[in-house]
Design an enzyme around this catalytic site. Structure first.
Site, PDB file in Angstrom:
ATOM      1  N   CYS A   7       7.092  42.845 -40.723  1.00 42.50           N
ATOM      2  CA  CYS A   7       8.025  43.955 -40.825  1.00 42.50           C
ATOM      3  C   CYS A   7       7.792  44.910 -39.649  1.00 42.50           C
ATOM      4  O   CYS A   7       6.655  45.133 -39.241  1.00 42.50           O
ATOM      5  CB  CYS A   7       7.914  44.756 -42.111  1.00 42.50           C
ATOM      6  N   ARG A  25       8.437  40.708 -35.487  1.00 42.53           N
ATOM      7  CA  ARG A  25       7.533  40.984 -36.611  1.00 42.53           C
ATOM      8  C   ARG A  25       8.124  40.533 -37.945  1.00 42.53           C
ATOM      9  O   ARG A  25       7.420  40.457 -38.951  1.00 42.53           O
ATOM     10  CB  ARG A  25       7.233  42.488 -36.685  1.00 42.53           C
ATOM     11  N   TRP A  63      10.402  41.177 -43.160  1.00 39.09           N
ATOM     12  CA  TRP A  63       9.931  39.827 -43.491  1.00 39.09           C
ATOM     13  C   TRP A  63       9.676  39.881 -44.988  1.00 39.09           C
ATOM     14  O   TRP A  63       8.741  40.527 -45.449  1.00 39.09           O
ATOM     15  CB  TRP A  63       8.649  39.523 -42.717  1.00 39.09           C
ATOM     16  N   ASN A 116       6.164  49.103 -44.374  1.00 41.71           N
ATOM     17  CA  ASN A 116       5.538  47.857 -43.941  1.00 41.71           C
ATOM     18  C   ASN A 116       4.271  47.706 -44.765  1.00 41.71           C
ATOM     19  O   ASN A 116       3.492  48.648 -44.871  1.00 41.71           O
ATOM     20  CB  ASN A 116       5.216  47.977 -42.436  1.00 41.71           C
ATOM     21  N   GLY A 117       4.066  46.523 -45.388  1.00 40.99           N
ATOM     22  CA  GLY A 117       2.876  46.325 -46.225  1.00 40.99           C
ATOM     23  C   GLY A 117       3.288  45.930 -47.635  1.00 40.99           C
ATOM     24  O   GLY A 117       4.454  45.613 -47.886  1.00 40.99           O
ATOM     25  N   GLU A 157      -4.158  22.717 -32.522  1.00 42.91           N
ATOM     26  CA  GLU A 157      -3.271  23.712 -31.939  1.00 42.91           C
ATOM     27  C   GLU A 157      -1.976  23.043 -31.457  1.00 42.91           C
ATOM     28  O   GLU A 157      -0.883  23.580 -31.635  1.00 42.91           O
ATOM     29  CB  GLU A 157      -3.988  24.450 -30.801  1.00 42.91           C
ATOM     30  N   LYS A 215       1.762  23.993 -32.719  1.00 44.57           N
ATOM     31  CA  LYS A 215       2.818  24.408 -31.788  1.00 44.57           C
ATOM     32  C   LYS A 215       4.071  23.582 -32.043  1.00 44.57           C
ATOM     33  O   LYS A 215       5.176  24.098 -32.058  1.00 44.57           O
ATOM     34  CB  LYS A 215       2.385  24.223 -30.319  1.00 44.57           C
ATOM     35  N   GLU A 266       5.614  24.464 -35.789  1.00 43.84           N
ATOM     36  CA  GLU A 266       6.096  25.827 -36.106  1.00 43.84           C
ATOM     37  C   GLU A 266       7.381  26.179 -35.373  1.00 43.84           C
ATOM     38  O   GLU A 266       8.168  26.953 -35.868  1.00 43.84           O
ATOM     39  CB  GLU A 266       5.008  26.882 -35.877  1.00 43.84           C
ATOM     40  N   HIS A 292      -9.100   6.289 -42.428  1.00 44.50           N
ATOM     41  CA  HIS A 292      -9.473   6.510 -43.830  1.00 44.50           C
ATOM     42  C   HIS A 292      -8.278   6.976 -44.663  1.00 44.50           C
ATOM     43  O   HIS A 292      -8.433   7.750 -45.596  1.00 44.50           O
ATOM     44  CB  HIS A 292     -10.629   7.512 -43.915  1.00 44.50           C
ATOM     45  N   LYS A 317       5.014  37.380 -36.571  1.00 43.99           N
ATOM     46  CA  LYS A 317       3.892  37.362 -35.630  1.00 43.99           C
ATOM     47  C   LYS A 317       2.654  38.035 -36.197  1.00 43.99           C
ATOM     48  O   LYS A 317       1.543  37.595 -35.979  1.00 43.99           O
ATOM     49  CB  LYS A 317       4.301  38.031 -34.326  1.00 43.99           C
TER      50      LYS A 317
HETATM   51  C1  G6P Z   1       0.652  34.337 -37.417  1.00 38.00           C
HETATM   52  C2  G6P Z   1       1.180  33.959 -36.042  1.00 38.00           C
HETATM   53  C3  G6P Z   1       0.190  33.025 -35.345  1.00 38.00           C
HETATM   54  C4  G6P Z   1      -1.180  33.664 -35.294  1.00 38.00           C
HETATM   55  C5  G6P Z   1      -1.673  34.061 -36.682  1.00 38.00           C
HETATM   56  C6  G6P Z   1      -2.915  34.922 -36.604  1.00 38.00           C
HETATM   57  O1  G6P Z   1       0.698  33.242 -38.261  1.00 38.00           O
HETATM   58  O2  G6P Z   1       2.443  33.334 -36.142  1.00 38.00           O
HETATM   59  O3  G6P Z   1       0.642  32.760 -34.018  1.00 38.00           O
HETATM   60  O4  G6P Z   1      -2.088  32.769 -34.709  1.00 38.00           O
HETATM   61  O5  G6P Z   1      -0.675  34.852 -37.346  1.00 38.00           O
HETATM   62  O6  G6P Z   1      -2.565  36.126 -35.976  1.00 38.00           O
HETATM   63  P1  G6P Z   1      -3.585  37.091 -35.244  1.00 38.00           P
HETATM   64  O7  G6P Z   1      -2.755  38.253 -34.801  1.00 38.00           O
HETATM   65  O8  G6P Z   1      -4.627  37.456 -36.250  1.00 38.00           O
HETATM   66  O9  G6P Z   1      -4.164  36.330 -34.084  1.00 38.00           O
END
Ligand code: G6P
Length: 610
Positions: A2, A27, A75, A101-102, A483, A487, A490, A506, A605
């Site tokens: 948010c 956000r 969000w 927000n929260g 990772e 990528k 997502e 396995h 994010k």
């Molecule tokens: C969200 C983002 C990710 C990020 C994760 C942790 O899921 O989409 O890209 O790695 O949060 O965020 P931070 O700000 O703690 O690195």
């Protein structure tokens, strides 16, 4: 998670609010709204969907000349993303209006009481209770009403509030969710992230937890937790405005991928002195404390956790201290064994991730040493860490992280080298080799991006029709596979999984059939031969294999269908180069599939809810 904006000044509020919301859309982006204080009425305009929908709605309505307003991009946590649940929320008689927000954890209790007292609710949100509570608690004083109300809330909140009786004012407060503000000749700007107000000022006031701010007459008055007026100095932020814009790139993600050489350079070079020694002014452990460390735990979420997975191998290899990684949401409810000889490394780009913050607090409570690797200055995690080591990646806007991840990995290299050196485990010559290779990384990253850009664009075409993909590797390559897989899934919405290459047989190998795409990460020279055996196993079941490795292994890759070659570096650092073609693969696949790359569905994010 948010985004909140606010403006009180001498110009029209609506354009500033929309401009700020656009910058914060990463956000959260399932609905958006604004409220402006117009003479004797608070007017709300809100809608489900993106900021673009809100702009069209506002354009279709009566023009507003109001100079005070608040805005929100959401969000969803409580209730569907629809018009009614969109913020702002207004109290029963229209006296108070709030963006939040929260999460308010005791909202059901508060709601039941308010309903019993005659308040009618129109939305399913937790936020609406705040609006009605403000009205119920109203004592004629805007600030004290807000303070009385927030004292009743449990959970996390950043709030910007309008009151019909104070048409020139905004009151805001926060606990466990960020809120920043700044002044310019045009007025006062508020936001949940500095990127939304950087255009107007680089001198930023960070609101502390339970602090309240009254914005009125072009000024800000701060009140501490006890309600006493306090003085507060702004912090100068050296992120420039262009760093928070696309700068000619089609997407923020591509721009941020290309910014990696600079992000690593800016993060690493200030921490290497002229004698080639790693220096850490921001890491406060004494040599004795380092010597006595018997355990390192790395705590993070998402890609930051994957950076931690790289750190696990590197730190353990270099320092000979046992290292464990923990997903923050698991760690916080685990009652982990920690003491003064444990070092907990907390990693977070935003510095606001709720689970990671809770993990840090738990480590602090248990008396462990803590060091936080954070990108956002003065964020909650940065404020509570024993030591704070900033990555200097600059603002990262794309939801899928790239440059912040790489900068986190580079700090872990620095930390591993530093601790090993302090423990006397890094002889002079090895130290020079390590530091020289670290210094050379930005150049090699630039070269890798240059060399493999077109190839990854082409290779991504075969991913367009896929429903599944598998990423395999061993040791550091496995950390990279996690990772790489994240990528891909997502942003392109292709289901993908990462497996330790030796574990595939396995169970998961039963999913491999003719045409299945397997991406093998194979840059670790000491396990290259082993990974090649696993490649043969999937090839024998009909898989097509794309393999990433270094030039020294190129000739031994005859089994694979598609080769991607990265430059040679120290084996521990190869993963930093190997991840680059994977970021580009995810990016181009998502682009080819027409996905919304910078704002993938359902994601945000900064995840400030647990
Ligand atoms: C969200 C983002 C990710 C990020 C994760 C942790 O899921 O989409 O890209 O790695 O949060 O965020 P931070 O700000 O703690 O690195």
């Amino acid at each position: 998670m948010c985004g909140i904006v606010g403006y009180a000044g001498k110009n029209r509020a609506v354009p500033y609010l929309l401009e700020g919301l656009e910058k914060l859309e990463y956000r959260g982006y399932d609905s958006a709204g604004i409220a402006v204080n117009e003479e004797d009425v608070i007017r709300i305009m809100k809608t489900k969907g993106r900021i673009g929908n809100l702009e069209s709605l506002i354009a279709s309505q009566r023009h507003s000349d109001a100079t005070v307003g608040i805005g929100h991009t959401r969000w969803a946590t409580h209730g569907k993303p629809n018009d009614v649940n969109a913020h702002p929320h207004i109290s029963q008689s229209g006296l108070f209006c709030v963006v939040h927000n929260g999460i308010i954890e005791n909202y059901l209790q508060l709601k039941a009481q308010l309903i019993a007292d005659g308040y009618r609710f129109v939305s399913e949100t937790d936020t609406e209770v705040i609006a009605h509570l403000l009205e119920q608690n109203y004592d004629g004083n805007f600030v004290s009403t807000v303070r009385k109300t927030t004292a009743m809330l449990e959970g996390a909140f950043a709030l910007c509030i309008l009151c019909r009786d104070f048409p020139d004012s905004i009151v805001c407060t926060r606990w466990a969710s960020p809120l920043v503000m700044g002044k310019s000749d045009d007025g006062v700007f508020l936001a949940s992230d500095v990127t939304a107000i950087l255009k107007h000022t680089s001198d930023i006031y960070y609101l502390d937890g339970h602090e309240t701010a009254l914005i009125a007459d072009g000024g800000i008055t701060f009140f501490d937790k006890a309600g006493n007026a306090t003085q507060k100095a702004p912090k100068h932020i050296d992120w420039n405005v262009s760093a928070a814009q696309k700068g000619g790139y089609e997407h923020f993600m591509l721009k941020e991928i290309m910014e990696q050489p600079k992000a690593i350079q800016d993060t690493v070079s200030p921490r290497i002195d002229s004698d080639g020694r790693i220096v850490f002014e921001d890491f406060h452990l004494t040599d004795e404390e380092i010597e006595n460390l018997n355990r390192i735990v790395i705590v993070a979420c998402g890609s930051a956790f994957h950076a931690g997975e790289v750190g696990r191998y590197v730190l353990e290899k270099m320092t000979r201290i046992p290292v464990e990684t923990a997903i923050a949401s698991e760690f916080r409810y685990r009652d982990p064994v920690l003491d003064a000889h444990s070092l907990v490394i907390v990693i977070s780009q935003s510095g606001e991730t709720a689970d990671t913050l809770a993990g840090l607090r738990l480590a602090n409570e248990k008396g462990a040493k803590t060091v936080c690797i954070v990108n956002v200055v003065s964020s909650s995690i940065a404020n509570e860490g024993g030591s704070v080591v900033y990555t200097h990646a600059g603002p990262e806007i794309a939801v899928a992280t790239t440059k912040a991840y790489s900068a986190q990995v580079s700090v872990l290299y620095l930390l591993a080298g530093y601790i090993a050196d302090r423990k006397g485990l890094l002889p002079e010559e090895e130290r020079r080799t390590y530091v020289d290779a670290l210094r050379k990384l930005p150049e090699l990253i630039a070269q890798t991006l240059e060399d493999c850009g077109e190839q990854m664009q082409k290779l991504s075409e075969m991913f367009i029709p896929l429903e599944h993909a598998y990423f395999i590797g061993r040791n550091l390559d496995y950390a990279c596979a996690m990772e790489a897989s994240l990528k891909m899934k997502e942003i392109s919405y292709i289901h993908s999984e990462a497996y330790a290459a030796g574990e595939l047989k396995h169970g998961t190998i039963s999913l491999i059939e003719k045409g299945t795409l397997v991406v093998a990460l194979a840059a670790c020279s000491d396990v290259f031969g082993k990974t090649m055996s696993n490649i043969k196993e999937v090839k024998a079941r009909g898989a097509r294999v794309l393999c990433v490795s270094t030039s020294e292994n190129a000739s031994a890759m005859s089994e694979v269908d598609f080769k991607v070659i990265i430059p040679d570096t120290l084996p521990l650092f190869a993963v930093t180069l190997e991840v680059l073609p994977m970021q580009l693969l995810g990016y181009y696949t998502a682009k080819n599939r027409g996905c919304d790359i910078d704002k993938p569905r359902n994601l945000a994010k900064s995840v400030t809810v647990e």
